[in-house]
Design an enzyme around this catalytic site. Structure first.
Site, PDB file in Angstrom:
ATOM      1  N   GLY A  18       0.817  -1.169   0.069  1.00 31.67           N
ATOM      2  CA  GLY A  18       0.157  -0.061  -0.201  1.00 31.67           C
ATOM      3  C   GLY A  18       0.630   1.288  -0.198  1.00 31.67           C
ATOM      4  O   GLY A  18       0.351   2.302   0.361  1.00 31.67           O
ATOM      5  N   SER A  19       2.139   1.154  -0.416  1.00 30.41           N
ATOM      6  CA  SER A  19       2.779   2.467  -0.484  1.00 30.41           C
ATOM      7  C   SER A  19       2.238   3.365  -1.562  1.00 30.41           C
ATOM      8  O   SER A  19       2.222   4.574  -1.327  1.00 30.41           O
ATOM      9  CB  SER A  19       4.486   1.984  -0.934  1.00 30.41           C
ATOM     10  N   ASN A  20       1.855   3.123  -2.540  1.00 31.92           N
ATOM     11  CA  ASN A  20       0.973   4.053  -3.454  1.00 31.92           C
ATOM     12  C   ASN A  20      -0.295   4.601  -2.863  1.00 31.92           C
ATOM     13  O   ASN A  20      -0.291   5.851  -3.152  1.00 31.92           O
ATOM     14  CB  ASN A  20       0.716   3.174  -4.746  1.00 31.92           C
ATOM     15  N   ILE A  98      -7.862 -10.288 -11.136  1.00 33.32           N
ATOM     16  CA  ILE A  98      -8.376  -9.961 -12.404  1.00 33.32           C
ATOM     17  C   ILE A  98      -9.786  -9.280 -12.306  1.00 33.32           C
ATOM     18  O   ILE A  98     -10.437  -9.725 -11.174  1.00 33.32           O
ATOM     19  CB  ILE A  98      -8.535 -11.338 -13.113  1.00 33.32           C
ATOM     20  N   ILE A  99     -10.195  -8.452 -13.166  1.00 29.53           N
ATOM     21  CA  ILE A  99     -11.417  -7.625 -13.016  1.00 29.53           C
ATOM     22  C   ILE A  99     -12.399  -8.024 -14.122  1.00 29.53           C
ATOM     23  O   ILE A  99     -11.722  -8.373 -14.912  1.00 29.53           O
ATOM     24  CB  ILE A  99     -11.109  -6.071 -13.227  1.00 29.53           C
ATOM     25  N   ASN A 113      -5.597   2.417 -12.992  1.00 28.68           N
ATOM     26  CA  ASN A 113      -4.411   1.478 -12.458  1.00 28.68           C
ATOM     27  C   ASN A 113      -3.173   1.802 -12.759  1.00 28.68           C
ATOM     28  O   ASN A 113      -2.973   2.625 -13.616  1.00 28.68           O
ATOM     29  CB  ASN A 113      -4.884   0.001 -13.374  1.00 28.68           C
ATOM     30  N   HIS A 115       0.780   0.732 -13.267  1.00 33.29           N
ATOM     31  CA  HIS A 115       1.376  -0.629 -13.407  1.00 33.29           C
ATOM     32  C   HIS A 115       3.001  -0.267 -13.737  1.00 33.29           C
ATOM     33  O   HIS A 115       3.256   0.608 -13.992  1.00 33.29           O
ATOM     34  CB  HIS A 115       0.992  -1.180 -14.769  1.00 33.29           C
TER      35      HIS A 115
HETATM   36  C1  GAR Z   1       3.166  -1.159  -7.360  1.00 29.34           C
HETATM   37  O1  GAR Z   1       4.450  -1.097  -7.899  1.00 29.34           O
HETATM   38  C2  GAR Z   1       2.007  -1.259  -8.838  1.00 29.34           C
HETATM   39  O2  GAR Z   1       2.704  -0.621  -9.776  1.00 29.34           O
HETATM   40  C3  GAR Z   1       2.166  -2.850  -8.587  1.00 29.34           C
HETATM   41  O3  GAR Z   1       2.224  -3.401  -7.467  1.00 29.34           O
HETATM   42  C4  GAR Z   1       2.935  -2.582  -6.740  1.00 29.34           C
HETATM   43  C5  GAR Z   1       2.225  -2.358  -5.439  1.00 29.34           C
HETATM   44  O4  GAR Z   1       3.141  -1.424  -4.593  1.00 29.34           O
HETATM   45  N1  GAR Z   1       0.922  -3.325  -9.486  1.00 29.34           N
HETATM   46  C6  GAR Z   1       1.187  -4.183 -10.351  1.00 29.34           C
HETATM   47  O5  GAR Z   1       2.012  -4.793 -10.537  1.00 29.34           O
HETATM   48  C7  GAR Z   1      -0.383  -4.495 -11.307  1.00 29.34           C
HETATM   49  N2  GAR Z   1      -0.269  -5.319 -12.300  1.00 29.34           N
HETATM   50  P1  GAR Z   1       2.242  -0.870  -3.201  1.00 29.34           P
HETATM   51  O6  GAR Z   1       1.293  -1.933  -2.637  1.00 29.34           O
HETATM   52  O7  GAR Z   1       3.536  -0.377  -2.472  1.00 29.34           O
HETATM   53  O8  GAR Z   1       1.535   0.325  -3.453  1.00 29.34           O
END
Ligand code: GAR
Length: 207
Positions: A18-20, A98-99, A113, A115
């Site tokens: 969940g850093s994003n 998957i959605i 999203n 990526h």
């Molecule tokens: C992020 O780097 C995001 O781009 C990736 O998961 C990570 C989640 O990090 N998403 C995917 O790979 C989707 N296909 P976070 O939980 O620290 O935000």
């Protein structure tokens, strides 16, 4: 989207650290963005994102996919909740499921999203490892609208990250995440300001 004075109501979907989510929540708190995260939707009861949400006093909706007959069943329950809460925008931030159309149709053009690669290269799982193993020299981060495919929706914004010869998956993932933490809030801010318009596959961002 939301060009009124009401803050943009956001639901963040996440499965992991969940850093994003945190970067977005902090940007909103600094008032860089006229929005509010109303809900964190999570498919993993042990995910660290839930701890982050609790610390920030943000409501969570946790579900266990295995307890449902199908993806469509849990998605319908989530859609009902999001519609009842008046959610304007869904942000998938590390949501590793998957959605289906149950979620895509009511939120098409209102679901984005992030990526960890420069789409359309390296979609799906492990975008960081795919780029590294391929021997690409450049990769990056992409924010796109979600359609019915895997990371195939219209692209809103991208940023390049150089791949170094001595990169490991960890070092590269770290640099990509640093970029993501700026790119995602920036896109959400542009959406909240009504600057992002979608026409077919093309996304126009007003200056
Ligand atoms: C992020 O780097 C995001 O781009 C990736 O998961 C990570 C989640 O990090 N998403 C995917 O790979 C989707 N296909 P976070 O939980 O620290 O935000």
């Amino acid at each position: 989207m939301s060009q009124s004075n009401e803050p943009l109501k956001i639901a963040v979907f996440a499965s992991g650290s969940g850093s994003n989510f945190q970067a977005l929540a902090e940007a909103i708190k600094r008032e860089d963005i006229h929005a509010s995260i109303e809900l964190v939707v999570c498919d993993k009861p042990s995910a660290y994102v839930l701890e982050r949400a609790n610390q920030l006093n943000i409501a969570t909706y946790v579900f266990k996919p295995k307890e449902y007959a199908s993806r469509e069943h849990y998605e319908q329950e989530i859609v009902n909740k999001l519609l009842a809460d008046g959610i304007d925008l869904i942000v998938l931030a590390g949501y590793m499921r998957i959605i289906t159309n149950v979620l895509v149709e009511p939120f098409y053009g209102r679901m984005i999203n992030i990526h960890p690669a420069l789409l359309p290269s390296f979609p799906g799982l492990d975008g960081v490892g795919q780029a590294l193993d391929y021997g690409a020299k450049l990769t990056g981060a992409t924010v796109h609208f979600v359609d019915g495919g895997t990371d195939t929706g219209p692209i809103i914004a991208q940023q390049v990250v150089e791949i170094r010869e001595d990169d490991t998956k960890e070092t590269l993932a770290h640099r990509i995440q640093q970029v993501e933490h700026i790119l995602l809030p920036k896109v959400v801010r542009m959406i909240s300001e009504g600057k992002v318009t979608l026409s077919g596959r093309k996304v126009r961002v007003a200056q």
